[in-house]
Enzyme design. Structure first.
Site, PDB file in Angstrom:
ATOM      1  N   ASP A 155      -5.382  -8.290  13.465  1.00 22.59           N
ATOM      2  CA  ASP A 155      -5.477  -6.857  13.738  1.00 22.59           C
ATOM      3  C   ASP A 155      -4.531  -6.548  14.896  1.00 22.59           C
ATOM      4  OD1 ASP A 155      -6.252  -4.277  14.740  1.00 22.59           O
ATOM      5  OD2 ASP A 155      -7.989  -4.445  13.408  1.00 22.59           O
TER       6      ASP A 155
ATOM      7  N   ASN B  45       0.847  -1.196   0.000  1.00 22.89           N
ATOM      8  CA  ASN B  45       0.000   0.000   0.000  1.00 22.89           C
ATOM      9  C   ASN B  45       0.880   1.243   0.000  1.00 22.89           C
ATOM     10  OD1 ASN B  45       0.372   1.017   2.818  1.00 22.89           O
ATOM     11  ND2 ASN B  45      -0.429  -1.021   3.302  1.00 22.89           N
TER      12      ASN B  45
ATOM     13  N   LYS C 221       8.321 -18.181  -8.638  1.00 22.74           N
ATOM     14  CA  LYS C 221       7.644 -17.127  -9.387  1.00 22.74           C
ATOM     15  C   LYS C 221       6.555 -17.726 -10.272  1.00 22.74           C
ATOM     16  CE  LYS C 221       8.235 -13.527 -12.788  1.00 22.74           C
ATOM     17  NZ  LYS C 221       9.011 -13.015 -13.902  1.00 22.74           N
TER      18      LYS C 221
ATOM     19  N   ASP D 293      -4.980  -5.546   5.259  1.00 21.86           N
ATOM     20  CA  ASP D 293      -6.073  -6.272   5.906  1.00 21.86           C
ATOM     21  C   ASP D 293      -6.055  -7.751   5.564  1.00 21.86           C
ATOM     22  OD1 ASP D 293      -7.215  -4.149   7.327  1.00 21.86           O
ATOM     23  OD2 ASP D 293      -8.071  -3.348   5.476  1.00 21.86           O
TER      24      ASP D 293
ATOM     25  N   ALA E 156       0.953   2.128  11.649  1.00 21.68           N
ATOM     26  CA  ALA E 156       1.219   1.426  10.388  1.00 21.68           C
ATOM     27  C   ALA E 156      -0.062   1.249   9.585  1.00 21.68           C
ATOM     28  CB  ALA E 156       1.835   0.053  10.674  1.00 21.68           C
TER      29      ALA E 156
HETATM   30  O1  C5P Z   1      -9.115  -1.134  10.517  1.00 24.97           O
HETATM   31  P1  C5P Z   1      -8.248  -0.041  10.066  1.00 24.97           P
HETATM   32  O2  C5P Z   1      -7.126  -0.515   9.207  1.00 24.97           O
HETATM   33  O3  C5P Z   1      -8.954   1.134   9.445  1.00 24.97           O
HETATM   34  O4  C5P Z   1      -7.620   0.528  11.428  1.00 24.97           O
HETATM   35  C1  C5P Z   1      -6.601   1.471  11.463  1.00 24.97           C
HETATM   36  C2  C5P Z   1      -5.814   1.341  12.726  1.00 24.97           C
HETATM   37  O5  C5P Z   1      -5.644   0.000  13.086  1.00 24.97           O
HETATM   38  C3  C5P Z   1      -4.401   1.895  12.569  1.00 24.97           C
HETATM   39  O6  C5P Z   1      -3.981   2.371  13.831  1.00 24.97           O
HETATM   40  C4  C5P Z   1      -3.619   0.669  12.151  1.00 24.97           C
HETATM   41  O7  C5P Z   1      -2.252   0.794  12.471  1.00 24.97           O
HETATM   42  C5  C5P Z   1      -4.302  -0.406  12.963  1.00 24.97           C
HETATM   43  N1  C5P Z   1      -4.323  -1.719  12.332  1.00 24.97           N
HETATM   44  C6  C5P Z   1      -3.561  -2.737  12.866  1.00 24.97           C
HETATM   45  N2  C5P Z   1      -3.627  -4.000  12.337  1.00 24.97           N
HETATM   46  C7  C5P Z   1      -4.439  -4.237  11.286  1.00 24.97           C
HETATM   47  C8  C5P Z   1      -5.205  -3.227  10.728  1.00 24.97           C
HETATM   48  C9  C5P Z   1      -5.122  -1.987  11.270  1.00 24.97           C
HETATM   49  O8  C5P Z   1      -2.814  -2.489  13.815  1.00 24.97           O
HETATM   50  N3  C5P Z   1      -4.468  -5.457  10.786  1.00 24.97           N
END
Ligand code: C5P
Length: 399
Positions: free
Chosen positions: A306, A209, A287, A277, A273
């Protein structure tokens, strides 16, 4: 405060140079010693004689003065003080500093020094707002040059706006902040996540990203500057490691979670960060080859852990304060509030990442700090200023 501190004052050629006489007097009253250097142009605004009388010492003006050079070399002169202060810092001297010029004694000293440098810009408001000056300012800040002012107000040229040199007490407070930094977070360990995560598809392809890591790295640097021991867990970025921070480099979200958990216990965690997702369920070992006429491969994704929610979950290892970010493109506050509750973190910094806001990869950020019972809008700030403000709030919360 400033007792016993050695200040080297470089006076550049601006109308506010006269204010330096008062600055010198006040610095000496506070017990600091002051040595001065005038740029070629400054001599048109204040005389070396007045500066010498107030500082009670030699005044340096000439790059090629045999007498000065035989007593002390330029290099020594630039390093014998605790701090170099440029006041007023004109557009011209800022441009020379940004370009690394050494065309006279003042600029040579600024290039040769290994001491902190503080500038107090002062100029006509259009010169200040000019893209060239703003670009030079950004360059100087990125090199760690400290800046005080300029202030808004009426100017000698009969215009009104930003460009007035900071007043002597403000410059002295800024010198004090540089020389006697507050360390309210010393003894505290804080984990910060930053940058993107990248998820391999095969050994050469990734899902990534656009996160630059600028905000997370700035937060790590600001926390370290307040004395915290910082573990920065970062995905791949083009940024240098912030000074005084332990950096753990990872690639995937799973690696990021493992590194965060390995770094615990911590007094606080800041998750800045942009974590992917989804990861690829079964990255190919080799490859993936395309063959003529064959359909493109289907890539099966699986949810990533998460990290924020995991760190914020109740338990013995939970950091005392867990801060997350909410990057939203619409209904910023509402979505961020809901996210704070869902993830179980204490604070969320909500930022607008719609294309119009230019947050991703940009220099500024407009955030709202959302806590359990408040939503505080912050002004548009440089990412470093957002980091500074957040670090100050974390220090307050942990005190
Ligand atoms: O769910 P979303 O990505 O919008 O949430 C953003 C917050 O959650 C940010 O602080 C990001 O660093 C954290 N985050 C995380 N692990 C994930 C997704 C998001 O720590 N897998």
């Amino acid at each position: 405060m400033l007792t016993g501190k050695k200040v080297f004052l470089i006076i550049a050629g601006g109308i506010s140079a006269y204010k330096c006489l008062d600055l010198i007097r006040r610095l000496r009253e506070q017990g600091a010693s002051v040595r001065c250097c005038l740029t070629e142009n400054a001599k048109e605004f204040v005389t070396p004689l007045s500066v010498a009388a107030l500082s009670q010492g030699p005044v340096y003006t000439d790059q090629f003065s045999l007498k000065d050079e035989s007593e002390m070399s330029h290099i020594e002169l630039s390093r014998q003080s605790d701090i170099l202060v440029v006041a007023p810092a004109t557009a011209d001297v800022m441009a020379k500093m940004a370009a690394g010029l050494a065309d006279q004694l003042a600029t040579t000293l600024l290039l040769a020094t290994d001491k902190p440098v503080l500038i107090a810009p002062a100029m006509n408001l259009r010169m200040w707002l000019h893209a060239a000056t703003q670009a030079n300012l950004a360059t100087l800040k990125s090199r760690g040059i400290h800046v005080v002012g300029p202030n808004d107000g009426a100017m000698a040229c009969n215009e009104f706006g930003p460009g007035r040199m900071a007043e002597a007490p403000e410059i002295m407070a800024a010198i004090d902040a540089v020389l006697n930094p507050r360390r309210p977070l010393s003894g505290r360990h804080i984990v910060v996540t930053s940058g993107p995560t990248v998820e391999p598809i095969d050994p050469v392809r990734i899902i990534a990203n656009r996160s630059s890591g600028k905000q997370g790295h700035a937060i790590a640097a600001a926390l370290a500057a307040l004395g915290a021991r910082v573990t920065l867990v970062s995905g791949p970025t083009a940024l240098p490691d912030p000074e005084g921070v332990d950096v753990v480099r990872i690639e995937t979200a799973r690696e990021m979670l493992a590194a965060c958990q390995a770094a615990l216990p911590a007094a606080a965690a800041v998750c800045a960060a942009a974590v992917a997702d989804w990861g690829v369920k079964a990255p190919a070992g080799q490859k993936m080859k395309k063959s003529p006429g064959a359909p493109p491969p289907a890539i099966e994704l699986i949810p990533n852990p998460d990290i924020l929610a995991t760190l914020a979950a109740p338990g013995a290892a939970r950091p005392g304060l867990v801060v997350g970010f909410a990057a939203e493109t619409e209904n910023l506050i509402e979505h961020a509030r809901e996210k704070r509750a869902r993830k179980g973190c204490d604070w969320i910094l909500a930022n607008d990442v719609s294309a119009a806001a230019g947050t991703f990869g940009g220099e500024t950020n407009r955030v709202h700090l959302i806590t359990a019972d408040a939503c505080e809008p912050w002004p548009v700030l440089d990412k470093r200023a957002v980091a500074q403000r957040l670090a100050d709030r974390i220090a307050e919360a942990l005190s």
